[in-house]
Design a protein around this motif. Structure first.
Motif, PDB file in Angstrom:
ATOM      1  N   PRO A   1       0.830  -1.207   0.000  1.00 17.34           N
ATOM      2  CA  PRO A   1       0.000   0.000   0.000  1.00 17.34           C
ATOM      3  C   PRO A   1       0.865   1.257   0.000  1.00 17.34           C
ATOM      4  CG  PRO A   1      -0.808  -1.595   1.610  1.00 17.34           C
ATOM      5  CD  PRO A   1       0.504  -2.111   1.122  1.00 17.34           C
ATOM      6  N   GLY A   2       0.466   2.231  -0.787  1.00 15.64           N
ATOM      7  CA  GLY A   2       1.185   3.492  -0.847  1.00 15.64           C
ATOM      8  C   GLY A   2       2.421   3.473  -1.723  1.00 15.64           C
ATOM      9  N   CYS A   3       2.646   2.393  -2.461  1.00 14.93           N
ATOM     10  CA  CYS A   3       3.872   2.248  -3.259  1.00 14.93           C
ATOM     11  C   CYS A   3       3.574   2.134  -4.751  1.00 14.93           C
ATOM     12  CB  CYS A   3       4.659   1.013  -2.815  1.00 14.93           C
ATOM     13  SG  CYS A   3       5.387   1.154  -1.163  1.00 14.93           S
ATOM     14  N   ILE A   4       4.554   2.554  -5.540  1.00 17.61           N
ATOM     15  CA  ILE A   4       4.545   2.316  -6.977  1.00 17.61           C
ATOM     16  C   ILE A   4       5.599   1.257  -7.257  1.00 17.61           C
ATOM     17  CG2 ILE A   4       4.835   3.292  -9.278  1.00 17.61           C
ATOM     18  CD1 ILE A   4       4.152   6.017  -8.166  1.00 17.61           C
ATOM     19  N   THR A   5       5.160   0.130  -7.771  1.00 20.60           N
ATOM     20  CA  THR A   5       6.059  -0.981  -8.082  1.00 20.60           C
ATOM     21  C   THR A   5       6.153  -1.139  -9.587  1.00 20.60           C
ATOM     22  OG1 THR A   5       5.637  -2.155  -6.011  1.00 20.60           O
ATOM     23  CG2 THR A   5       6.390  -3.479  -7.874  1.00 20.60           C
ATOM     24  N   GLY A   6       7.373  -1.263 -10.082  1.00 17.42           N
ATOM     25  CA  GLY A   6       7.596  -1.407 -11.512  1.00 17.42           C
ATOM     26  C   GLY A   6       7.928  -2.838 -11.892  1.00 17.42           C
ATOM     27  N   LEU A   7       7.447  -3.236 -13.054  1.00 13.08           N
ATOM     28  CA  LEU A   7       7.777  -4.537 -13.639  1.00 13.08           C
ATOM     29  C   LEU A   7       8.448  -4.251 -14.974  1.00 13.08           C
ATOM     30  CD1 LEU A   7       7.548  -7.646 -13.431  1.00 13.08           C
ATOM     31  CD2 LEU A   7       5.361  -7.464 -14.637  1.00 13.08           C
ATOM     32  N   VAL A   8       9.743  -4.516 -15.047  1.00 12.81           N
ATOM     33  CA  VAL A   8      10.514  -4.142 -16.221  1.00 12.81           C
ATOM     34  C   VAL A   8      11.099  -5.379 -16.884  1.00 12.81           C
ATOM     35  CG1 VAL A   8      12.631  -3.743 -14.888  1.00 12.81           C
ATOM     36  CG2 VAL A   8      12.331  -2.581 -17.077  1.00 12.81           C
ATOM     37  N   GLY A   9      11.124  -5.359 -18.197  1.00 13.94           N
ATOM     38  CA  GLY A   9      11.670  -6.484 -18.939  1.00 13.94           C
ATOM     39  C   GLY A   9      11.523  -6.253 -20.425  1.00 13.94           C
ATOM     40  N   GLN A  10      12.196  -7.076 -21.210  1.00 13.35           N
ATOM     41  CA  GLN A  10      12.128  -6.969 -22.658  1.00 13.35           C
ATOM     42  C   GLN A  10      10.727  -7.319 -23.156  1.00 13.35           C
ATOM     43  OE1 GLN A  10      15.361  -9.893 -23.130  1.00 13.35           O
ATOM     44  NE2 GLN A  10      16.468  -8.357 -24.305  1.00 13.35           N
ATOM     45  N   ASN A  11      10.444  -6.958 -24.399  1.00 14.83           N
ATOM     46  CA  ASN A  11       9.200  -7.407 -25.030  1.00 14.83           C
ATOM     47  C   ASN A  11       9.170  -8.931 -25.037  1.00 14.83           C
ATOM     48  OD1 ASN A  11       8.254  -4.818 -25.612  1.00 14.83           O
ATOM     49  ND2 ASN A  11       9.358  -4.732 -27.551  1.00 14.83           N
ATOM     50  N   GLY A  12       8.048  -9.508 -24.631  1.00 16.24           N
ATOM     51  CA  GLY A  12       7.921 -10.955 -24.594  1.00 16.24           C
ATOM     52  C   GLY A  12       8.422 -11.596 -23.321  1.00 16.24           C
ATOM     53  N   ALA A  13       8.800 -10.780 -22.330  1.00 12.48           N
ATOM     54  CA  ALA A  13       9.363 -11.337 -21.093  1.00 12.48           C
ATOM     55  C   ALA A  13       8.296 -11.921 -20.170  1.00 12.48           C
ATOM     56  CB  ALA A  13      10.156 -10.266 -20.342  1.00 12.48           C
ATOM     57  N   GLY A  14       7.038 -11.484 -20.336  1.00 14.39           N
ATOM     58  CA  GLY A  14       5.970 -11.989 -19.484  1.00 14.39           C
ATOM     59  C   GLY A  14       5.205 -10.916 -18.744  1.00 14.39           C
ATOM     60  N   LYS A  15       5.461  -9.655 -19.063  1.00 14.29           N
ATOM     61  CA  LYS A  15       4.795  -8.562 -18.353  1.00 14.29           C
ATOM     62  C   LYS A  15       3.284  -8.582 -18.584  1.00 14.29           C
ATOM     63  CE  LYS A  15       7.210  -5.277 -20.303  1.00 14.29           C
ATOM     64  NZ  LYS A  15       8.011  -6.115 -21.228  1.00 14.29           N
ATOM     65  N   SER A  16       2.869  -8.628 -19.840  1.00 14.04           N
ATOM     66  CA  SER A  16       1.435  -8.600 -20.149  1.00 14.04           C
ATOM     67  C   SER A  16       0.732  -9.857 -19.651  1.00 14.04           C
ATOM     68  CB  SER A  16       1.222  -8.442 -21.661  1.00 14.04           C
ATOM     69  OG  SER A  16       1.673  -7.175 -22.101  1.00 14.04           O
ATOM     70  N   THR A  17       1.401 -10.990 -19.712  1.00 12.02           N
ATOM     71  CA  THR A  17       0.818 -12.226 -19.193  1.00 12.02           C
ATOM     72  C   THR A  17       0.567 -12.108 -17.695  1.00 12.02           C
ATOM     73  OG1 THR A  17       1.998 -13.505 -20.875  1.00 12.02           O
ATOM     74  CG2 THR A  17       1.130 -14.725 -18.997  1.00 12.02           C
TER      75      THR A  17
ATOM     76  N   LEU B   1       0.886  -0.799  -9.898  1.00 15.02           N
ATOM     77  CA  LEU B   1       1.807  -1.730 -10.551  1.00 15.02           C
ATOM     78  C   LEU B   1       1.894  -1.289 -11.999  1.00 15.02           C
ATOM     79  CD1 LEU B   1       3.583  -4.280 -10.580  1.00 15.02           C
ATOM     80  CD2 LEU B   1       1.539  -5.589 -11.197  1.00 15.02           C
ATOM     81  N   ILE B   2       3.097  -0.931 -12.440  1.00 15.10           N
ATOM     82  CA  ILE B   2       3.292  -0.406 -13.785  1.00 15.10           C
ATOM     83  C   ILE B   2       4.397  -1.183 -14.481  1.00 15.10           C
ATOM     84  CG2 ILE B   2       4.776   1.413 -12.824  1.00 15.10           C
ATOM     85  CD1 ILE B   2       4.029   3.171 -15.222  1.00 15.10           C
ATOM     86  N   SER B   3       4.158  -1.558 -15.724  1.00 15.90           N
ATOM     87  CA  SER B   3       5.177  -2.272 -16.492  1.00 15.90           C
ATOM     88  C   SER B   3       5.683  -1.387 -17.612  1.00 15.90           C
ATOM     89  CB  SER B   3       4.615  -3.573 -17.073  1.00 15.90           C
ATOM     90  OG  SER B   3       3.787  -3.306 -18.191  1.00 15.90           O
ATOM     91  N   SER B   4       6.925  -1.658 -18.027  1.00 15.01           N
ATOM     92  CA  SER B   4       7.496  -0.944 -19.161  1.00 15.01           C
ATOM     93  C   SER B   4       8.767  -1.655 -19.603  1.00 15.01           C
ATOM     94  CB  SER B   4       7.821   0.510 -18.788  1.00 15.01           C
ATOM     95  OG  SER B   4       8.377   1.205 -19.898  1.00 15.01           O
ATOM     96  N   HIS B   5       9.089  -1.524 -20.889  1.00 15.90           N
ATOM     97  CA  HIS B   5      10.408  -1.944 -21.360  1.00 15.90           C
ATOM     98  C   HIS B   5      11.322  -0.735 -21.475  1.00 15.90           C
ATOM     99  CE1 HIS B   5       8.308  -0.836 -25.103  1.00 15.90           C
ATOM    100  NE2 HIS B   5       9.504  -0.514 -25.562  1.00 15.90           N
ATOM    101  N   ILE B   6      10.806   0.454 -21.105  1.00 16.44           N
ATOM    102  CA  ILE B   6      11.603   1.682 -21.084  1.00 16.44           C
ATOM    103  C   ILE B   6      11.968   1.957 -19.629  1.00 16.44           C
ATOM    104  CG2 ILE B   6      11.705   4.118 -21.720  1.00 16.44           C
ATOM    105  CD1 ILE B   6       9.405   3.552 -23.703  1.00 16.44           C
ATOM    106  N   SER B   7      13.143   1.541 -19.226  1.00 19.84           N
ATOM    107  CA  SER B   7      13.498   1.543 -17.811  1.00 19.84           C
ATOM    108  C   SER B   7      13.571   2.940 -17.210  1.00 19.84           C
ATOM    109  CB  SER B   7      14.833   0.830 -17.605  1.00 19.84           C
ATOM    110  OG  SER B   7      15.865   1.503 -18.291  1.00 19.84           O
ATOM    111  N   THR B   8      13.945   3.938 -18.018  1.00 21.05           N
ATOM    112  CA  THR B   8      14.072   5.285 -17.471  1.00 21.05           C
ATOM    113  C   THR B   8      12.729   5.836 -17.001  1.00 21.05           C
ATOM    114  OG1 THR B   8      13.947   6.138 -19.745  1.00 21.05           O
ATOM    115  CG2 THR B   8      16.145   5.905 -18.767  1.00 21.05           C
ATOM    116  N   ASP B   9      11.628   5.357 -17.586  1.00 23.82           N
ATOM    117  CA  ASP B   9      10.308   5.783 -17.125  1.00 23.82           C
ATOM    118  C   ASP B   9      10.072   5.351 -15.682  1.00 23.82           C
ATOM    119  OD1 ASP B   9       9.805   6.871 -19.568  1.00 23.82           O
ATOM    120  OD2 ASP B   9       8.476   5.279 -20.259  1.00 23.82           O
ATOM    121  N   LEU B  10      10.609   4.196 -15.321  1.00 22.85           N
ATOM    122  CA  LEU B  10      10.346   3.623 -14.010  1.00 22.85           C
ATOM    123  C   LEU B  10      11.338   4.086 -12.949  1.00 22.85           C
ATOM    124  CD1 LEU B  10       9.407  -0.037 -15.013  1.00 22.85           C
ATOM    125  CD2 LEU B  10       7.982   2.013 -14.926  1.00 22.85           C
TER     126      LEU B  10
END
Length: 283
Positions: free
Chosen positions: A24-40, A181-190
């Motif tokens: 609670p109260g946190c922004i957690t990032g999920l970072v990885g290449q395209n096809g790494a499993g983020k959307s799944t 919970l936010i995902s991106s393959h652009i690490s600087t955004d996170l």
């Protein structure tokens, strides 16, 4: 707020095996290449795919047991989702009022104007950046407590991405108990917005750390063959052969700065860490 425990999804050529937690109260990032499993991972959380094992707890409940009222506390942006492009923003507001009890039409339209979204123009006439901002403003329009954002900045230029991240900062400032919970393959955004980061590769979490620790304690050593032969390797996470010798990722940068003053040590960005964790070898 969210906990995944050994969640598994099997496909013919890909398997997701994921454990992660958003406090609670946190922004957690999920970072990885395209096809790494983020959307799944996001689809599993939302129940859009059937999982083959593990447990997902969301807002204190088993995710499969969430009521309609519980789901209204969620705001979602998926990479392939959106509203009809033949509607205007004003039309969309009327539709959202029927979906969410807590939808604030006046606040939604005011935010759209503030972020330069014409409320009477059809969405199909919007730029990619404008559509991305609209999707995010829709996700927060009903005072959601938890946002699930899958690649919300994909395909955007630097200015548009910064605008989206500004919306997220404002959203978090309004209520300290909200989470993202936010995902991106652009690490600087996170790097600039997340409290902690998970790195995913081929369906598995390969690293989890607080962002401040990643940016402060991790480093990249540049070692010639002689230095590599003599250096203490107990704090090296990954090593990669280079034309000049070796590059090595460490989570104890200060140790090597104090004990090996002649070794070149660079600050490690998230992209460097991903590259080393994927392509480097365990020591």
């Amino acid at each position: 707020m969210l906990k995944l425990e050994n969640v598994r999804k099997n496909y013919d050529r890909f398997t997701l095996e994921c454990s992660l937690e958003v406090q609670p109260g946190c922004i957690t990032g999920l970072v990885g290449q395209n096809g790494a499993g983020k959307s799944t991972t996001f689809k599993a959380i939302l129940g859009l795919i059937h999982t083959d094992g593990g447990r997902i707890t969301l807002m204190g409940k088993d995710a499969a047991a969430l009521t309609a009222a519980d789901k209204e506390r969620l705001g979602v942006v998926l990479s392939n989702s959106g509203v009809s492009e033949y509607l205007t923003v004003r039309d969309t507001a009327a539709m959202l009022k029927g979906f969410y009890h807590a939808f604030d039409r006046a606040d939604f339209l005011e935010k759209c104007r503030r972020y330069q979204l014409p409320v009477d123009r059809k969405i199909k006439e919007f730029s990619t950046g404008m559509k991305a901002k609209l999707k995010l403003l829709i996700a927060i329009s009903h005072r959601a407590d938890f946002l699930l954002l899958d690649e919300p900045t994909a395909g955007l230029d630097v200015v548009a991405r910064d605008s989206l991240l500004g919306i997220l900062r404002e959203y978090m400032e309004e209520d300290e108990n909200r989470s993202i919970l936010i995902s991106s393959h652009i690490s600087t955004d996170l790097e600039g917005i997340c409290d902690d980061l998970y790195m995913i590769h081929e369906g598995r979490i390969i690293l989890h750390e607080e962002t401040d620790v990643l940016l402060g304690s991790y480093g990249l050593l540049k070692l010639d063959p002689e230095q590599y032969a003599s250096v203490d390797r107990q704090y090296l996470l990954r090593v990669k052969k280079e034309p000049y010798g070796y590059s090595a990722l460490t989570d104890q940068k200060q140790f090597y700065m104090e004990n090996y003053p002649k070794v070149v040590i660079e600050n490690s960005g998230i992209d460097d860490m991903i590259t080393m964790m994927i392509r480097g070898e365990r020591v």
